[in-house]
Design an enzyme around this catalytic site. Sequence first.
Site, PDB file in Angstrom:
ATOM      1  N   ARG A 103       5.267 -16.422   0.411  1.00 35.67           N
ATOM      2  CA  ARG A 103       4.691 -16.751   1.724  1.00 35.67           C
ATOM      3  C   ARG A 103       5.651 -17.628   2.503  1.00 35.67           C
ATOM      4  O   ARG A 103       6.133 -18.634   1.985  1.00 35.67           O
ATOM      5  CB  ARG A 103       3.382 -17.544   1.542  1.00 35.67           C
ATOM      6  CG  ARG A 103       2.197 -16.691   1.372  1.00 35.67           C
ATOM      7  CD  ARG A 103       0.879 -17.336   1.619  1.00 35.67           C
ATOM      8  NE  ARG A 103       0.739 -18.775   1.591  1.00 35.67           N
ATOM      9  CZ  ARG A 103      -0.359 -19.406   1.970  1.00 35.67           C
ATOM     10  NH1 ARG A 103      -1.387 -18.720   2.444  1.00 35.67           N
ATOM     11  NH2 ARG A 103      -0.450 -20.698   1.894  1.00 35.67           N
ATOM     12  N   THR A 107       4.906 -19.513   8.919  1.00 34.32           N
ATOM     13  CA  THR A 107       4.056 -18.444   9.483  1.00 34.32           C
ATOM     14  C   THR A 107       2.965 -17.990   8.507  1.00 34.32           C
ATOM     15  O   THR A 107       2.013 -17.333   8.906  1.00 34.32           O
ATOM     16  CB  THR A 107       4.902 -17.204   9.832  1.00 34.32           C
ATOM     17  OG1 THR A 107       5.425 -16.677   8.595  1.00 34.32           O
ATOM     18  CG2 THR A 107       6.044 -17.553  10.775  1.00 34.32           C
ATOM     19  N   ASP A 199      -1.290 -24.950  -5.082  1.00 33.83           N
ATOM     20  CA  ASP A 199      -0.313 -23.856  -5.112  1.00 33.83           C
ATOM     21  C   ASP A 199      -0.189 -23.377  -6.560  1.00 33.83           C
ATOM     22  O   ASP A 199       0.358 -24.091  -7.419  1.00 33.83           O
ATOM     23  CB  ASP A 199       1.038 -24.360  -4.579  1.00 33.83           C
ATOM     24  CG  ASP A 199       2.050 -23.238  -4.455  1.00 33.83           C
ATOM     25  OD1 ASP A 199       2.242 -22.500  -5.449  1.00 33.83           O
ATOM     26  OD2 ASP A 199       2.626 -23.077  -3.381  1.00 33.83           O
ATOM     27  N   ASP A 202       3.383 -23.267  -8.160  1.00 36.54           N
ATOM     28  CA  ASP A 202       3.906 -24.617  -8.416  1.00 36.54           C
ATOM     29  C   ASP A 202       3.212 -25.250  -9.618  1.00 36.54           C
ATOM     30  O   ASP A 202       3.843 -25.950 -10.409  1.00 36.54           O
ATOM     31  CB  ASP A 202       3.701 -25.521  -7.189  1.00 36.54           C
ATOM     32  CG  ASP A 202       4.695 -25.199  -6.079  1.00 36.54           C
ATOM     33  OD1 ASP A 202       5.649 -24.436  -6.321  1.00 36.54           O
ATOM     34  OD2 ASP A 202       4.505 -25.718  -4.966  1.00 36.54           O
TER      35      ASP A 202
HETATM   36  C1  PRP Z   1       0.856 -17.664  -3.472  1.00 38.35           C
HETATM   37  C2  PRP Z   1      -0.096 -16.862  -4.330  1.00 38.35           C
HETATM   38  C3  PRP Z   1      -0.196 -15.570  -3.570  1.00 38.35           C
HETATM   39  C4  PRP Z   1      -0.123 -16.016  -2.141  1.00 38.35           C
HETATM   40  C5  PRP Z   1      -1.516 -16.027  -1.544  1.00 38.35           C
HETATM   41  O1  PRP Z   1       2.153 -17.271  -3.696  1.00 38.35           O
HETATM   42  O2  PRP Z   1       0.336 -16.699  -5.644  1.00 38.35           O
HETATM   43  O3  PRP Z   1       0.837 -14.657  -3.860  1.00 38.35           O
HETATM   44  O4  PRP Z   1       0.412 -17.351  -2.152  1.00 38.35           O
HETATM   45  O5  PRP Z   1      -1.477 -16.324  -0.214  1.00 38.35           O
HETATM   46  P1  PRP Z   1      -1.825 -15.231   0.906  1.00 38.35           P
HETATM   47  O6  PRP Z   1      -3.077 -14.555   0.487  1.00 38.35           O
HETATM   48  O7  PRP Z   1      -1.992 -16.067   2.149  1.00 38.35           O
HETATM   49  O8  PRP Z   1      -0.666 -14.281   1.024  1.00 38.35           O
HETATM   50  P2  PRP Z   1       3.406 -17.989  -3.005  1.00 38.35           P
HETATM   51  O9  PRP Z   1       3.780 -17.266  -1.752  1.00 38.35           O
HETATM   52  O10 PRP Z   1       3.154 -19.454  -2.919  1.00 38.35           O
HETATM   53  O11 PRP Z   1       4.575 -17.677  -4.033  1.00 38.35           O
HETATM   54  P3  PRP Z   1       4.783 -18.179  -5.547  1.00 38.35           P
HETATM   55  O12 PRP Z   1       3.777 -17.438  -6.397  1.00 38.35           O
HETATM   56  O13 PRP Z   1       6.185 -17.750  -5.826  1.00 38.35           O
HETATM   57  O14 PRP Z   1       4.591 -19.675  -5.585  1.00 38.35           O
HETATM   58  N1  URA Z   2      -1.319 -19.802  -2.357  1.00 39.66           N
HETATM   59  C1  URA Z   2      -1.703 -20.663  -3.345  1.00 39.66           C
HETATM   60  O1  URA Z   2      -1.065 -20.708  -4.405  1.00 39.66           O
HETATM   61  N2  URA Z   2      -2.778 -21.436  -3.130  1.00 39.66           N
HETATM   62  C2  URA Z   2      -3.489 -21.388  -1.989  1.00 39.66           C
HETATM   63  O2  URA Z   2      -4.480 -22.129  -1.863  1.00 39.66           O
HETATM   64  C3  URA Z   2      -3.067 -20.503  -0.984  1.00 39.66           C
HETATM   65  C4  URA Z   2      -1.983 -19.715  -1.205  1.00 39.66           C
END
Ligand code: PRP
Ligand code: URA
Length: 207
Positions: A103, A107, A199, A202
């Site tokens: 993400r 944005t 997150d 994380d």
């Molecule tokens: C997080 C989560 C989803 C996404 C959800 O990933 O694991 O993939 O956000 O958000 P959305 O429904 O608004 O798209 P992130 O982009 O933080 O990546 P990561 O798993 O590498 O931390």
């Molecule tokens: N991605 C996450 O990991 N947590 C949230 O709450 C939203 C997006």
Amino acid sequence: MSDITILDHPLITHKLAILRDETTSAQMFKSTLETLTCVMSYHVFAHLRQNRVRIQTPLEEMETYQLASQPVIASILRAGNGMADALFAIIQDASMAHIGMQRDEVTHEPIFYYEKYPEDLASRQVILVDPMLATGGSAIEAARRLKEKGVSDILFTCLVAAPEGVSAFHAAHPDIPIITAALDRELNETCYILPGLGDAGDRIYNT
Ligand code: PRP
Ligand code: URA
């Protein structure tokens, strides 16, 4: 909201409370996420295609059910890997696919960066996994890429969903059922789920 299964059970609530608690360590978070996925796999399995077969026990022949074909578990990187590994341990002849989505921090739109699929992907049932369904952008885009590759039978499973993400996902992919451990209240101004668990990536990887 149609075609969403919210798994309302004390064991699931108990495990989710550990994930939601900000004092839970990364190691405990990852192992609890895997345990919770194992519990949820009971419901995921009910969506998989089954064949009626005859087998021989040591005592007699009997009729039972087996998986009609081995599904593909598609993980939305990074956080999807915790759930995907747990499902892979249960459905041992499944294949894994990886879809890299990140993400954008401003944005909140998903940025695609990597993909790897089994060659016969198009003919197989796909279980798409990601712990979080927030705006829905990442899961919507991942499902769109699977459909572009010819996949017609997809199930999406997550741990925590926001109503906004569920509506967006259903609008984009009305044919794909959602299984979630919880449906939370709303998104905050930075598109994090409330109350949520923070997150997920994380917290698993301590970044
Ligand atoms: C997080 C989560 C989803 C996404 C959800 O990933 O694991 O993939 O956000 O958000 P959305 O429904 O608004 O798209 P992130 O982009 O933080 O990546 P990561 O798993 O590498 O931390
Ligand atoms: N991605 C996450 O990991 N947590 C949230 O709450 C939203 C997006």
